[in-house]
Motif scaffolding. Structure first.
Motif, PDB file in Angstrom:
ATOM      1  N   LEU A   6       0.828  -1.205   0.000  1.00 35.84           N
ATOM      2  CA  LEU A   6       0.000   0.000   0.000  1.00 35.84           C
ATOM      3  C   LEU A   6       0.866   1.260   0.000  1.00 35.84           C
ATOM      4  O   LEU A   6       0.508   2.276  -0.602  1.00 35.84           O
ATOM      5  N   ASN A   7       2.010   1.201   0.671  1.00 41.06           N
ATOM      6  CA  ASN A   7       2.934   2.342   0.643  1.00 41.06           C
ATOM      7  C   ASN A   7       3.443   2.570  -0.780  1.00 41.06           C
ATOM      8  O   ASN A   7       3.580   3.706  -1.226  1.00 41.06           O
ATOM      9  N   THR A  32       0.019   9.063  -5.929  1.00 45.28           N
ATOM     10  CA  THR A  32       0.446  10.465  -5.860  1.00 45.28           C
ATOM     11  C   THR A  32       0.882  10.954  -7.238  1.00 45.28           C
ATOM     12  O   THR A  32       0.539  12.073  -7.653  1.00 45.28           O
ATOM     13  N   ALA A  33       1.617  10.106  -7.940  1.00 50.10           N
ATOM     14  CA  ALA A  33       2.081  10.465  -9.285  1.00 50.10           C
ATOM     15  C   ALA A  33       0.897  10.677 -10.224  1.00 50.10           C
ATOM     16  O   ALA A  33       0.865  11.630 -11.016  1.00 50.10           O
ATOM     17  N   HIS A  52       4.669   9.626 -15.632  1.00 50.89           N
ATOM     18  CA  HIS A  52       5.942   8.946 -15.408  1.00 50.89           C
ATOM     19  C   HIS A  52       6.978   9.872 -14.756  1.00 50.89           C
ATOM     20  O   HIS A  52       7.810   9.410 -13.959  1.00 50.89           O
ATOM     21  N   TYR A  53       6.895  11.169 -15.068  1.00 48.41           N
ATOM     22  CA  TYR A  53       7.792  12.105 -14.394  1.00 48.41           C
ATOM     23  C   TYR A  53       7.437  12.192 -12.910  1.00 48.41           C
ATOM     24  O   TYR A  53       8.312  12.129 -12.044  1.00 48.41           O
ATOM     25  N   GLU A  54       6.142  12.341 -12.623  1.00 49.75           N
ATOM     26  CA  GLU A  54       5.706  12.431 -11.231  1.00 49.75           C
ATOM     27  C   GLU A  54       6.002  11.143 -10.479  1.00 49.75           C
ATOM     28  O   GLU A  54       6.332  11.169  -9.288  1.00 49.75           O
ATOM     29  N   LEU A  55       5.915   9.994 -11.177  1.00 48.00           N
ATOM     30  CA  LEU A  55       6.217   8.713 -10.542  1.00 48.00           C
ATOM     31  C   LEU A  55       7.695   8.637 -10.175  1.00 48.00           C
ATOM     32  O   LEU A  55       8.064   8.217  -9.069  1.00 48.00           O
TER      33      LEU A  55
END
Length: 372
Positions: free
Chosen positions: A142-143, A150-151, A182-185
């Motif tokens: 889950l973490n 969030t991404a 993908h950038y946010e990830l």
């Protein structure tokens, strides 16, 4: 159930199982409405309010049954939601679905049990300790899901901001949103890997790395967001000076925003230029300078005791006329840097109104006095 009910409305959802009477149903409907009103006017301790209503309206047997029904229902819903997100982000591969769903249900049930005990009267230390306890119970997958979620949220949020600034025209929405995700990830993964690191060098290095990776479309968005801050400030100043009357706010703000962005791009491209780079300002911002300068200089004239015996209306108009010419002349010279415009600027300075020459002398005298 389509979604998890709130704790008070859930009582009515379980009315048959709890065998609520008509009076109890009416009381809960009243308290649900009352809580909504409280939330619009105050910041109530919702947990305490709900617990008080549950324990005062329900009898002991009903209350125990309600707690069981509610936690089971909510935990089932949240576990299903968590499993859906794990599948959405490709994190369910290789996992035993029955085992994981059961783990999720138990986790959500236990978490609800712990968090329902929270009240605003507890100390910060008690609340933090309870939250840490709940965090330790959380399954590792889950973490990881949180990082992906969030991404996704930030990718969608940034796409909406790009649309607000009309920066999505001509773009392939699928390709760009995928790039943003993908950038946010990558960013979320890098930042989460830092954990509670206090190593400033490591943190700065990671942030610098992420800045270099930032997609160009987001860099452009950043300029527009910063430009909008200045645009809003300038619009407020225009309103303060009454310069907003008779103008189309949408057109003016768009022109001012484009100016702020163009200025930011220009300075970003040549940050160390020894030659001053000037981007032509919209006419309304030049007029704002005229109004601000006129006001400031009249206030200084009063401050240094030079306004005695003067016709304030006439002098203010004289200063405004001078500032109108001065602002335009300086703008022209700043852009052209020509000898002709330099001469025009100097000539204007020499022929400024006498009251402004007196003000210059008063200011210089005050500066010398302060030095000695």
């Amino acid at each position: 159930m389509a979604q998890a009910p709130s704790r008070l409305s859930a009582v009515l959802y379980f009315d048959k199982q709890l065998k609520l009477n008509t009076s109890q149903v009416d009381q809960f409907n009243q308290q649900i409405s009352h809580l909504k009103v409280l939330k619009t006017t105050l910041k109530p301790d919702s947990n305490k309010f709900i617990n008080d209503q549950l324990t005062s309206i329900l009898n002991a047997d009903q209350y125990r049954s309600y707690i069981t029904f509610y936690r089971q229902t909510r935990s089932t819903y949240l576990a299903k939601l968590d499993w859906g997100k794990l599948k959405k982000y490709g994190l369910a591969k290789g996992l035993d679905s029955m085992k994981v769903k059961n783990e999720l249900y138990k986790y959500e049930f236990k978490k609800a049990t712990e968090l329902e005990s929270l009240t605003a009267s507890q100390s910060k230390e008690e609340i933090d300790a309870l939250k840490k306890k709940v965090a330790k119970m959380r399954p590792a997958y889950l973490n990881k899901m949180d990082v992906y979620n969030t991404a996704f949220i930030w990718g969608q949020k940034n796409w909406q901001i790009l649309k607000q600034f009309h920066l999505t025209q001509g773009l392939d929405s699928t390709r760009v949103t995928d790039e943003l995700y993908h950038y946010e990830l990558k960013k979320a993964t890098e930042l989460s890997s830092l954990g509670a690191s206090q190593n400033k060098e490591q943190i700065d290095s990671t942030k610098a790395k992420l800045d270099r990776m930032r997609p160009s479309i987001l860099q452009k968005m950043d300029l527009y967001k910063a430009g909008m801050i200045w645009t809003n400030k300038n619009w407020q100043l225009l309103k303060n000076f009454g310069l907003n009357k008779g103008v189309d706010s949408a057109i003016v703000n768009q022109q001012n925003l484009e100016y702020e962005v163009k200025k930011a791009i220009t300075f970003k491209n040549i940050p160390n230029s020894e030659v001053p780079v000037i981007v032509k300002r919209p006419a309304i911002l030049l007029q704002l300078d005229v109004s601000r300068n006129t006001k400031r200089k009249w206030e200084l004239i009063q401050k240094y005791g030079l306004a005695t015996g003067l016709d304030s209306i006439k002098i203010k108009q004289e200063i405004q006329n001078y500032e109108q010419k001065r602002v335009v002349t300086i703008e022209q010279y700043s852009i052209s840097l020509s000898e002709k415009d330099a001469l025009a600027r100097n000539e204007l300075e020499e022929n400024k109104p006498q009251v402004l020459k007196d003000l210059d002398r008063a200011v210089q005298s005050a500066i010398k006095t302060e030095k000695f």
